[in-house]
Write a protein that holds these residues in place. Structure first.
Motif, PDB file in Angstrom:
ATOM      1  N   LEU A 127       0.827  -1.208   0.000  1.00  0.00           N
ATOM      2  CA  LEU A 127       0.000   0.000   0.000  1.00  0.00           C
ATOM      3  C   LEU A 127       0.862   1.259   0.000  1.00  0.00           C
ATOM      4  O   LEU A 127       0.654   2.176  -0.807  1.00  0.00           O
ATOM      5  CB  LEU A 127      -0.847   0.033   1.270  1.00  0.00           C
ATOM      6  CG  LEU A 127      -2.269  -0.468   1.215  1.00  0.00           C
ATOM      7  CD1 LEU A 127      -2.884  -0.393   2.595  1.00  0.00           C
ATOM      8  CD2 LEU A 127      -3.083   0.344   0.238  1.00  0.00           C
ATOM      9  N   LYS A 134       2.815   1.714  -3.256  1.00  0.00           N
ATOM     10  CA  LYS A 134       1.935   2.167  -4.323  1.00  0.00           C
ATOM     11  C   LYS A 134       1.684   3.668  -4.207  1.00  0.00           C
ATOM     12  O   LYS A 134       1.777   4.407  -5.189  1.00  0.00           O
ATOM     13  CB  LYS A 134       0.613   1.409  -4.255  1.00  0.00           C
ATOM     14  CG  LYS A 134      -0.364   1.799  -5.320  1.00  0.00           C
ATOM     15  CD  LYS A 134      -1.790   1.832  -4.821  1.00  0.00           C
ATOM     16  CE  LYS A 134      -2.035   2.991  -3.921  1.00  0.00           C
ATOM     17  NZ  LYS A 134      -3.349   3.309  -3.543  1.00  0.00           N
ATOM     18  N   LYS A 139       4.777   5.648  -5.120  1.00  0.00           N
ATOM     19  CA  LYS A 139       4.969   5.668  -6.575  1.00  0.00           C
ATOM     20  C   LYS A 139       4.050   6.685  -7.208  1.00  0.00           C
ATOM     21  O   LYS A 139       4.454   7.464  -8.065  1.00  0.00           O
ATOM     22  CB  LYS A 139       4.653   4.288  -7.160  1.00  0.00           C
ATOM     23  CG  LYS A 139       5.824   3.360  -7.135  1.00  0.00           C
ATOM     24  CD  LYS A 139       5.485   2.056  -7.826  1.00  0.00           C
ATOM     25  CE  LYS A 139       6.712   1.162  -7.830  1.00  0.00           C
ATOM     26  NZ  LYS A 139       6.361  -0.237  -8.079  1.00  0.00           N
ATOM     27  N   MET A 140       2.791   6.669  -6.774  1.00  0.00           N
ATOM     28  CA  MET A 140       1.832   7.588  -7.388  1.00  0.00           C
ATOM     29  C   MET A 140       2.181   9.030  -7.071  1.00  0.00           C
ATOM     30  O   MET A 140       2.085   9.901  -7.938  1.00  0.00           O
ATOM     31  CB  MET A 140       0.419   7.251  -6.930  1.00  0.00           C
ATOM     32  CG  MET A 140      -0.053   5.958  -7.555  1.00  0.00           C
ATOM     33  SD  MET A 140      -1.656   5.440  -6.979  1.00  0.00           S
ATOM     34  CE  MET A 140      -2.675   6.764  -7.534  1.00  0.00           C
ATOM     35  N   GLN A 158       3.383  12.186  -9.780  1.00  0.00           N
ATOM     36  CA  GLN A 158       2.586  13.382  -9.991  1.00  0.00           C
ATOM     37  C   GLN A 158       3.323  14.524  -9.322  1.00  0.00           C
ATOM     38  O   GLN A 158       3.175  14.743  -8.122  1.00  0.00           O
ATOM     39  CB  GLN A 158       1.188  13.202  -9.404  1.00  0.00           C
ATOM     40  CG  GLN A 158       0.311  12.364 -10.293  1.00  0.00           C
ATOM     41  CD  GLN A 158      -0.827  11.735  -9.543  1.00  0.00           C
ATOM     42  OE1 GLN A 158      -0.638  11.030  -8.561  1.00  0.00           O
ATOM     43  NE2 GLN A 158      -2.028  11.963  -9.997  1.00  0.00           N
ATOM     44  N   GLU A 169      -6.362   8.447  -4.049  1.00  0.00           N
ATOM     45  CA  GLU A 169      -7.208   7.298  -4.374  1.00  0.00           C
ATOM     46  C   GLU A 169      -8.278   7.684  -5.386  1.00  0.00           C
ATOM     47  O   GLU A 169      -8.576   6.940  -6.297  1.00  0.00           O
ATOM     48  CB  GLU A 169      -7.868   6.736  -3.117  1.00  0.00           C
ATOM     49  CG  GLU A 169      -6.941   5.985  -2.199  1.00  0.00           C
ATOM     50  CD  GLU A 169      -6.148   4.890  -2.886  1.00  0.00           C
ATOM     51  OE1 GLU A 169      -6.642   4.314  -3.871  1.00  0.00           O
ATOM     52  OE2 GLU A 169      -5.027   4.622  -2.454  1.00  0.00           O
ATOM     53  N   LYS A 177     -11.027   8.157  -7.808  1.00  0.00           N
ATOM     54  CA  LYS A 177     -12.065   7.245  -8.283  1.00  0.00           C
ATOM     55  C   LYS A 177     -11.688   5.781  -8.101  1.00  0.00           C
ATOM     56  O   LYS A 177     -12.473   4.896  -8.380  1.00  0.00           O
ATOM     57  CB  LYS A 177     -12.375   7.543  -9.750  1.00  0.00           C
ATOM     58  CG  LYS A 177     -11.215   7.288 -10.692  1.00  0.00           C
ATOM     59  CD  LYS A 177     -11.591   7.723 -12.114  1.00  0.00           C
ATOM     60  CE  LYS A 177     -10.403   7.849 -13.019  1.00  0.00           C
ATOM     61  NZ  LYS A 177      -9.839   6.690 -13.559  1.00  0.00           N
ATOM     62  N   ASN A 178     -10.472   5.544  -7.622  1.00  0.00           N
ATOM     63  CA  ASN A 178     -10.060   4.159  -7.446  1.00  0.00           C
ATOM     64  C   ASN A 178     -10.547   3.542  -6.144  1.00  0.00           C
ATOM     65  O   ASN A 178     -10.277   2.381  -5.872  1.00  0.00           O
ATOM     66  CB  ASN A 178      -8.542   4.044  -7.497  1.00  0.00           C
ATOM     67  CG  ASN A 178      -8.036   4.379  -8.865  1.00  0.00           C
ATOM     68  OD1 ASN A 178      -7.601   5.489  -9.113  1.00  0.00           O
ATOM     69  ND2 ASN A 178      -8.138   3.433  -9.756  1.00  0.00           N
ATOM     70  N   ASP A 193     -13.400   2.543  -5.345  1.00  0.00           N
ATOM     71  CA  ASP A 193     -14.210   1.357  -5.609  1.00  0.00           C
ATOM     72  C   ASP A 193     -13.340   0.131  -5.839  1.00  0.00           C
ATOM     73  O   ASP A 193     -13.706  -0.978  -5.461  1.00  0.00           O
ATOM     74  CB  ASP A 193     -15.099   1.583  -6.844  1.00  0.00           C
ATOM     75  CG  ASP A 193     -16.405   2.258  -6.470  1.00  0.00           C
ATOM     76  OD1 ASP A 193     -16.634   2.433  -5.257  1.00  0.00           O
ATOM     77  OD2 ASP A 193     -17.182   2.583  -7.375  1.00  0.00           O
ATOM     78  N   PHE A 194     -12.211   0.359  -6.464  1.00  0.00           N
ATOM     79  CA  PHE A 194     -11.304  -0.755  -6.703  1.00  0.00           C
ATOM     80  C   PHE A 194     -10.752  -1.286  -5.376  1.00  0.00           C
ATOM     81  O   PHE A 194     -10.747  -2.484  -5.125  1.00  0.00           O
ATOM     82  CB  PHE A 194     -10.174  -0.305  -7.627  1.00  0.00           C
ATOM     83  CG  PHE A 194      -9.060  -1.294  -7.753  1.00  0.00           C
ATOM     84  CD1 PHE A 194      -9.240  -2.464  -8.461  1.00  0.00           C
ATOM     85  CD2 PHE A 194      -7.841  -1.060  -7.156  1.00  0.00           C
ATOM     86  CE1 PHE A 194      -8.224  -3.394  -8.573  1.00  0.00           C
ATOM     87  CE2 PHE A 194      -6.812  -1.982  -7.255  1.00  0.00           C
ATOM     88  CZ  PHE A 194      -7.008  -3.152  -7.969  1.00  0.00           C
ATOM     89  N   LEU A 195     -10.325  -0.360  -4.526  1.00  0.00           N
ATOM     90  CA  LEU A 195      -9.802  -0.773  -3.221  1.00  0.00           C
ATOM     91  C   LEU A 195     -10.842  -1.545  -2.428  1.00  0.00           C
ATOM     92  O   LEU A 195     -10.528  -2.465  -1.695  1.00  0.00           O
ATOM     93  CB  LEU A 195      -9.380   0.450  -2.408  1.00  0.00           C
ATOM     94  CG  LEU A 195      -7.976   0.985  -2.605  1.00  0.00           C
ATOM     95  CD1 LEU A 195      -7.675   2.013  -1.534  1.00  0.00           C
ATOM     96  CD2 LEU A 195      -6.946  -0.131  -2.554  1.00  0.00           C
ATOM     97  N   ARG A 196     -12.100  -1.137  -2.601  1.00  0.00           N
ATOM     98  CA  ARG A 196     -13.168  -1.791  -1.840  1.00  0.00           C
ATOM     99  C   ARG A 196     -13.387  -3.232  -2.268  1.00  0.00           C
ATOM    100  O   ARG A 196     -14.013  -3.996  -1.550  1.00  0.00           O
ATOM    101  CB  ARG A 196     -14.481  -1.024  -2.002  1.00  0.00           C
ATOM    102  CG  ARG A 196     -14.483   0.238  -1.216  1.00  0.00           C
ATOM    103  CD  ARG A 196     -15.888   0.802  -1.138  1.00  0.00           C
ATOM    104  NE  ARG A 196     -15.866   2.040  -0.397  1.00  0.00           N
ATOM    105  CZ  ARG A 196     -16.542   3.116  -0.748  1.00  0.00           C
ATOM    106  NH1 ARG A 196     -17.312   3.098  -1.818  1.00  0.00           N
ATOM    107  NH2 ARG A 196     -16.463   4.206  -0.031  1.00  0.00           N
TER     108      ARG A 196
END
Ligand SMILES: Nc1ncnc2c1ncn2[C@@H]1O[C@H](COP(=O)(O)OP(=O)(O)O)[C@@H](O)[C@H]1O
Ligand SMILES: [Mg+2]
Lengths: 476, 253
Positions: A277, A280, A283-284, A288, A342, A344-345, A347-350
């Motif tokens: 986590l 990640k 990195k993000m 940016q 995070e 819009k991501n 939902d992915f984490l969920r």
């Protein structure tokens, strides 16, 4: 601004996200202004106390660098970000040349906080000597515009390239970027340091002082100062005209770089949940550039103070301790960014087997890492002066973690059990600063009151208890 | 096995899923078909734990998704309607991230990523930022991500969208292998011939409830139609509406 843009307004979804962005910009304006204003007041008080014109000029000279650097940085970062959002894609179809003006309009909002930095000093001067104050104001304004133009130039040369492949040594490049930034900042301030030594020998009208930021030292000589201002403005206008045309050409037809070595292989690396986590997120953030800026905020606040302290030759252990507390407290300013990545991501984490506490602790750790590194650099720097500064090392870890754990407890307090992004507003931030301020006050008491060693060790104890209980609270 | 009982989801005053009862056996591919806005994606989001149901239960592989969400999520692979991915990561980063979060041992992770990258011809994009990938390639990242932990339940929301025919064919083969291995797959699509080809059973959903269910043959017999498209139109009562629109179009000509 956004609503007036018909191309964006046509696209509902984008409009919404853009509007959300502008409201968050507005929030950011106030947000970024607050710490800058604090430091601005600090400098302004120095101006009030200054015994001679030379000292005032020295302070103005140092001060003039800051809006310049900030606005270079913000322009370059913000332009890159806007371009990556695809804001220009819609405009490309229009039969007009919009170019730099449009970009400047959008970015202007981000440059406003820079005024907070110089405002207190300008106000003081306006009260003391209206003409000098007005000229100073104009010079600072010019400095911001100059920074903006330089930023645009950087954006046109480096930002408008298409790089879709992850280059080699990507992480190294980020480190180099950050170090370069620190070096440049330090260099600028060292220059002032050198300059302060030059002034007494060469008088004010040295050749150096006809160029901004040194040119600001001409404010006590109004005619000469106005003359210099006009020269600068003409020069700026010409460059701006050239760049804003260049930008549009480049936006329409970007340079495509293909420095990639094709790598078709998959490189596995498995880590624990928590480090996956954090890695990640790092990195993000590192990819940016706009995000890095947010995390380096403590740097902008601290470097001038450190340079000033070194300049005056009175960098004390207490002062270094104070700096580390400041970095620790400012850790909480990264909470917005670290959660927002995070986006819009969520939902992915969920959909992943990740519990809320793991998510929150992961975020808190990510948030603390950069302040920790800054604090460690400070400690090493301090050891150079006082060997006993090594006593601060545990605090370099404890304070950022304490600050970020309590931030997370506060932000997620009312939320349901699901992973989410809490709404972070100014009020919450202020309350948080107060909470963390109180906690840090508690940690600092033994250092202030007790004998050095006992004091520091008692502080570690208090900080550890606070940090661990916050951690346990999050965990349960 | 996937079982839902009386599954209901309200969005404010709108009932997106209404007393939905589903049963997908082990080793079965179940097709969820229905008009736009009929509640397919919402149902799937409840199954994956993105959304909480307003009432009713959902059980995947003997685990209640509301009561033990983490346990359920370990069993599920989910391909969302449109890829939700970290744009500033590369697929390589993404797969490693999933490996860490799902506790996949390095060797297995490597073997599976290589297997699927090979199948989907994905290697050239391994180190490209996801944000700069084409829609189809993003969809591939999304699909590979859903398969990496070898889930016993697969939930695919229009997963074939954006894939070229060759890749779509390969994905179909992969789904068959999952099915043969006794896994439950729930699959939504608007491509009716695809559903006919892939699914063991089909459920037609309209206004949040299953209005008809069975094998393609059973459904065809039920409404006495030979073509799957006509079956769909009949069961979702869209026949008259299509006819009306066609009439209106003719009149404007
Ligand atoms: N987050 C949401 N908030 C409010 N309404 C929603 C939300 N998600 C879906 N809906 C509504 O629920 C209904 C079912 O949507 P969905 O499940 O996406 O349909 P399908 O996937 O079958 O096209 C639609 O009317 C949609 O507008
Ligand atoms: Mg859908």
């Amino acid at each position: 601004m956004v609503k007036a843009n018909p191309m964006i307004a046509n696209d509902r979804e984008r409009l919404e996200s853009e509007l959300k962005r502008s409201s968050s910009i507005l929030r950011n304006v106030v947000f970024q202004s607050l710490p800058l204003l604090t430091f601005g007041i600090f400098i302004a008080s120095a101006i009030i106390l200054a015994e001679s014109r030379e000292v005032v000029l020295g302070l103005l000279g140092s001060l003039a660098f800051i809006p310049l650097i900030l606005s270079i940085y913000q322009t370059a970062v913000q332009a890159t970000y806007l371009n990556s959002l695809g804001v220009f894609d819609n405009l490309k179809m229009m039969p007009t040349r919009l170019g730099g003006h449009y970009l400047s309009g959008v970015i202007a909002l981000d440059l406003i906080p820079n005024f907070a930095f110089v405002l207190p000093s300008v106000v003081i001067l306006l009260i003391q000597k209206p003409l000098v104050g007005t000229l100073t104001l104009l010079w600072f304004l010019l400095g911001i515009i100059l920074g903006h133009v330089i930023g645009l130039a950087i954006f046109t040369t480096f930002g408008l390239k298409i790089q879709s492949y992850k280059g080699r040594y990507n992480f190294l490049k980020v480190i180099v970027k950050v170090i370069a930034l620190i070096v440049v900042l330090t260099l600028f301030f060292s220059l002032i340091y050198a300059y302060e030594y030059i002034i007494p020998y060469m008088g004010f009208m040295t050749e150096l002082s006809v160029i901004y930021p040194m040119a600001i030292t001409s404010v006590f000589d109004p005619f000469f100062s106005i003359f210099l201002l006009i020269l600068h403005s003409i020069f700026l206008l010409l460059i701006y005209y050239y760049i804003s045309h260049k930008i549009w050409e480049r936006i329409l037809e970007p340079i495509i770089t293909s420095d990639r070595r094709i790598q078709n292989e998959y490189f596995p690396s498995t880590r624990s949940k928590m480090s996956s986590l954090v890695l990640k997120d790092l990195k993000m953030i590192s990819r940016q550039t706009a995000m890095i800026a947010g995390f380096l905020l403590p740097l902008f606040v601290l470097i001038p103070q450190i340079v000033l302290a070194v300049q005056e030759g009175d960098l004390s252990l207490t002062q270094i301790t104070f700096f580390i507390f400041i970095v620790g407290a400012l850790t909480l300013s990264g909470s917005d960014a670290v959660l927002k990545i995070e986006g819009k991501n969520l939902d992915f984490l969920r959909t992943l087997p990740l519990t809320k506490d793991q998510y929150i602790i992961g975020k808190a750790v990510t948030m603390s890492l950069i302040p920790m590194i800054l604090s460690i650099i400070l400690v090493v720097f301090g050891i150079y002066y006082y060997i006993s500064a090594i006593l601060l090392l545990p605090l370099a870890f404890l304070l950022p973690l304490t600050s970020s754990f309590f931030t997370m407890i506060y932000l997620f307090r009312y939320e349901e059990e699901d992973i989410g992004i809490p709404d972070i507003n100014i009020l919450k931030m202020i309350v948080l600063f107060i909470i963390v301020g109180l906690l840090f006050g508690l940690i600092a008491v033994p250092i202030l009151l007790l004998n050095t060693y006992i004091g520091y060790f008692t502080s570690y104890g208090i900080a550890s208890i606070l940090m661990i209980s916050a951690y346990l609270h999050l965990k349960l | 096995m996937i079982v839902t009982k009386g599954l209901t989801k309200w969005f404010g005053g709108l009932c997106a899923v209404n007393d939905l009862n589903l049963r997908v056996q082990d080793g079965e591919i179940y097709g969820l078909l229905g008009p736009n806005g009929s509640g397919k994606s919402t149902t799937m989001k409840i199954l994956t734990g993105i959304l909480k149901p307003s009432s009713g239960t959902a059980i995947v592989d003997k685990v209640d998704v509301v009561a033990s969400p983490i346990k359920a999520k370990k069993k599920i692979g989910y391909v969302p309607e449109s890829p939700i991915l970290y744009e500033s990561l590369t697929p390589n980063d993404m797969f490693n991230f999933l490996g860490g979060l799902r506790n996949i041992p390095s060797e297995k992770l490597k073997r599976r990523v290589n297997y699927y990258s090979n199948a989907f011809e994905f290697y050239p994009y391994m180190h490209q930022y996801i944000g700069s990938l084409s829609f189809g390639n993003k969809q591939k990242v999304s699909i590979i991500s859903a398969l990496l932990h070898d889930p016993s339940i697969l939930i695919m929301d229009e997963a074939m969208n954006g894939l070229d025919p060759k890749i779509a064919r390969i994905l179909r083969e992969i789904l068959f292998r999952f099915k043969v291995n006794g896994k439950s797959i729930i699959f939504s699509t608007h491509v009716l011939p695809l559903a006919e080809m892939v699914c063991d059973r089909i459920g037609i959903i309209d206004n949040g409830t299953i209005v008809a269910e069975g094998t393609v043959e059973e459904l065809k017999d039920k409404v006495h139609e030979a073509d799957i498209e006509d079956v769909f139109l009949e069961l979702t009562k869209s026949r008259d509406r299509v006819a009306n629109v066609l009439d209106a179009l003719k009149q404007t000509e």
